[in-house]
Scaffold this motif. Structure first.
Motif, PDB file in Angstrom:
ATOM      1  N   CYS A  15      54.507  49.665  35.589  1.00 27.49           N
ATOM      2  CA  CYS A  15      54.627  48.248  35.202  1.00 27.49           C
ATOM      3  C   CYS A  15      54.091  47.331  36.292  1.00 27.49           C
ATOM      4  N   GLY A  16      54.364  47.661  37.549  1.00 30.85           N
ATOM      5  CA  GLY A  16      53.882  46.840  38.661  1.00 30.85           C
ATOM      6  C   GLY A  16      52.372  46.886  38.814  1.00 30.85           C
ATOM      7  N   ALA A  17      51.779  48.019  38.524  1.00 31.50           N
ATOM      8  CA  ALA A  17      50.324  48.156  38.655  1.00 31.50           C
ATOM      9  C   ALA A  17      49.584  47.531  37.479  1.00 31.50           C
ATOM     10  N   LEU A  18      50.264  47.363  36.367  1.00 26.38           N
ATOM     11  CA  LEU A  18      49.623  46.832  35.166  1.00 26.38           C
ATOM     12  C   LEU A  18      49.139  45.390  35.361  1.00 26.38           C
ATOM     13  N   ILE A  19      49.900  44.586  36.068  1.00 27.03           N
ATOM     14  CA  ILE A  19      49.537  43.178  36.259  1.00 27.03           C
ATOM     15  C   ILE A  19      48.223  43.043  37.045  1.00 27.03           C
ATOM     16  N   PRO A  20      48.089  43.657  38.242  1.00 28.37           N
ATOM     17  CA  PRO A  20      46.797  43.570  38.939  1.00 28.37           C
ATOM     18  C   PRO A  20      45.662  44.274  38.200  1.00 28.37           C
ATOM     19  N   LEU A  21      45.980  45.352  37.499  1.00 25.34           N
ATOM     20  CA  LEU A  21      44.946  46.067  36.739  1.00 25.34           C
ATOM     21  C   LEU A  21      44.362  45.178  35.653  1.00 25.34           C
ATOM     22  N   LEU A  22      45.208  44.443  34.965  1.00 21.66           N
ATOM     23  CA  LEU A  22      44.720  43.498  33.960  1.00 21.66           C
ATOM     24  C   LEU A  22      43.894  42.389  34.608  1.00 21.66           C
ATOM     25  N   ALA A  23      44.351  41.913  35.755  1.00 24.18           N
ATOM     26  CA  ALA A  23      43.612  40.844  36.441  1.00 24.18           C
ATOM     27  C   ALA A  23      42.214  41.295  36.846  1.00 24.18           C
ATOM     28  N   ILE A  24      42.111  42.504  37.388  1.00 25.53           N
ATOM     29  CA  ILE A  24      40.801  42.981  37.828  1.00 25.53           C
ATOM     30  C   ILE A  24      39.907  43.310  36.631  1.00 25.53           C
ATOM     31  N   SER A  25      40.506  43.736  35.538  1.00 25.04           N
ATOM     32  CA  SER A  25      39.728  44.099  34.353  1.00 25.04           C
ATOM     33  C   SER A  25      39.245  42.889  33.566  1.00 25.04           C
ATOM     34  N   LEU A  26      40.028  41.835  33.549  1.00 20.60           N
ATOM     35  CA  LEU A  26      39.707  40.680  32.717  1.00 20.60           C
ATOM     36  C   LEU A  26      38.994  39.548  33.466  1.00 20.60           C
ATOM     37  N   SER A  27      38.868  39.661  34.776  1.00 16.60           N
ATOM     38  CA  SER A  27      38.240  38.599  35.566  1.00 16.60           C
ATOM     39  C   SER A  27      36.724  38.773  35.634  1.00 16.60           C
ATOM     40  N   THR A  28      36.053  37.659  35.796  1.00 14.56           N
ATOM     41  CA  THR A  28      34.614  37.728  36.066  1.00 14.56           C
ATOM     42  C   THR A  28      34.434  38.174  37.510  1.00 14.56           C
ATOM     43  N   SER A  29      33.261  38.678  37.837  1.00 15.93           N
ATOM     44  CA  SER A  29      33.036  39.201  39.190  1.00 15.93           C
ATOM     45  C   SER A  29      33.207  38.121  40.256  1.00 15.93           C
ATOM     46  N   GLN A  30      32.951  36.871  39.902  1.00 14.31           N
ATOM     47  CA  GLN A  30      33.090  35.770  40.855  1.00 14.31           C
ATOM     48  C   GLN A  30      34.556  35.553  41.266  1.00 14.31           C
ATOM     49  N   TRP A  31      35.488  35.755  40.347  1.00 14.64           N
ATOM     50  CA  TRP A  31      36.900  35.472  40.594  1.00 14.64           C
ATOM     51  C   TRP A  31      37.755  36.728  40.716  1.00 14.64           C
ATOM     52  N   ARG A  32      37.151  37.893  40.644  1.00 12.69           N
ATOM     53  CA  ARG A  32      37.899  39.146  40.583  1.00 12.69           C
ATOM     54  C   ARG A  32      38.828  39.348  41.783  1.00 12.69           C
ATOM     55  N   PHE A  72      40.416  47.583  55.665  1.00 13.64           N
ATOM     56  CA  PHE A  72      39.752  47.794  56.949  1.00 13.64           C
ATOM     57  C   PHE A  72      39.431  49.273  57.185  1.00 13.64           C
ATOM     58  N   ILE A  73      40.268  50.171  56.738  1.00 18.70           N
ATOM     59  CA  ILE A  73      39.950  51.601  56.849  1.00 18.70           C
ATOM     60  C   ILE A  73      38.724  51.916  55.994  1.00 18.70           C
ATOM     61  N   GLY A  74      38.658  51.365  54.787  1.00 22.44           N
ATOM     62  CA  GLY A  74      37.481  51.563  53.944  1.00 22.44           C
ATOM     63  C   GLY A  74      36.225  51.003  54.583  1.00 22.44           C
ATOM     64  N   THR A  75      36.355  49.836  55.221  1.00 25.70           N
ATOM     65  CA  THR A  75      35.213  49.238  55.913  1.00 25.70           C
ATOM     66  C   THR A  75      34.739  50.122  57.066  1.00 25.70           C
ATOM     67  N   LEU A  76      35.687  50.649  57.845  1.00 22.94           N
ATOM     68  CA  LEU A  76      35.324  51.526  58.957  1.00 22.94           C
ATOM     69  C   LEU A  76      34.640  52.805  58.482  1.00 22.94           C
ATOM     70  N   LEU A  77      35.041  53.289  57.328  1.00 22.23           N
ATOM     71  CA  LEU A  77      34.448  54.507  56.789  1.00 22.23           C
ATOM     72  C   LEU A  77      33.178  54.248  55.974  1.00 22.23           C
ATOM     73  N   GLY A  78      32.809  52.970  55.840  1.00 26.59           N
ATOM     74  CA  GLY A  78      31.567  52.640  55.154  1.00 26.59           C
ATOM     75  C   GLY A  78      31.694  52.636  53.636  1.00 26.59           C
ATOM     76  N   VAL A  79      32.898  52.495  53.127  1.00 28.73           N
ATOM     77  CA  VAL A  79      33.099  52.472  51.680  1.00 28.73           C
ATOM     78  C   VAL A  79      32.819  51.061  51.181  1.00 28.73           C
ATOM     79  N   ALA A  80      31.964  50.941  50.192  1.00 25.37           N
ATOM     80  CA  ALA A  80      31.627  49.631  49.624  1.00 25.37           C
ATOM     81  C   ALA A  80      32.108  49.564  48.183  1.00 25.37           C
ATOM     82  N   VAL A  81      32.656  48.412  47.826  1.00 27.03           N
ATOM     83  CA  VAL A  81      33.103  48.194  46.463  1.00 27.03           C
ATOM     84  C   VAL A  81      32.169  47.169  45.852  1.00 27.03           C
ATOM     85  N   SER A  82      31.545  47.544  44.761  1.00 26.65           N
ATOM     86  CA  SER A  82      30.614  46.610  44.117  1.00 26.65           C
ATOM     87  C   SER A  82      31.329  45.877  43.008  1.00 26.65           C
ATOM     88  N   GLY A  83      30.909  44.624  42.768  1.00 25.58           N
ATOM     89  CA  GLY A  83      31.581  43.790  41.768  1.00 25.58           C
ATOM     90  C   GLY A  83      30.930  43.776  40.476  1.00 25.58           C
TER      91      GLY A  83
END
Length: 88
Positions: free
Chosen positions: A13-30, A77-88
């Motif tokens: 239930c707690g993960a559902l709220i951010p999951l909906l936000a990331i799924s329904l947002s445009t890349s500019q506001w994600r 920051f750990i992802g940044t140090l390891l070179g992980v990139a998230v594309s929008g």
């Protein structure tokens, strides 16, 4: 078994709220929408979780949000140090 089941459904239930936000947002506001949704979910979690604990709710909300934001930043920051990139 009861505690494990309750924990599973609480997380779901707690993960559902951010999951909906990331799924329904445009890349500019994600990022912003997901961040706000995460804060809302953490607040709801604290209010429900600490309602019967006898401690002030605002302390629980602040603690939950602080720990949640901190762990999110550490993960970023750990992802940044390891070179992980998230594309929008």
């Amino acid at each position: 078994m009861h505690a494990a089941t309750a924990s599973f459904f609480s997380f779901l239930c707690g993960a559902l709220i951010p999951l909906l936000a990331i799924s329904l947002s445009t890349s500019q506001w994600r990022v912003w929408n997901t961040s706000l949704a995460m804060i809302a979910a953490l607040s709801i979690n604290a209010i429900i979780g600490y309602q019967k604990a006898g401690t002030p709710i605002y302390k629980a909300v602040i603690r939950n949000i602080s720990v949640g934001v901190f762990t999110t930043l550490v993960t970023y920051f750990i992802g940044t140090l390891l070179g992980v990139a998230v594309s929008g």
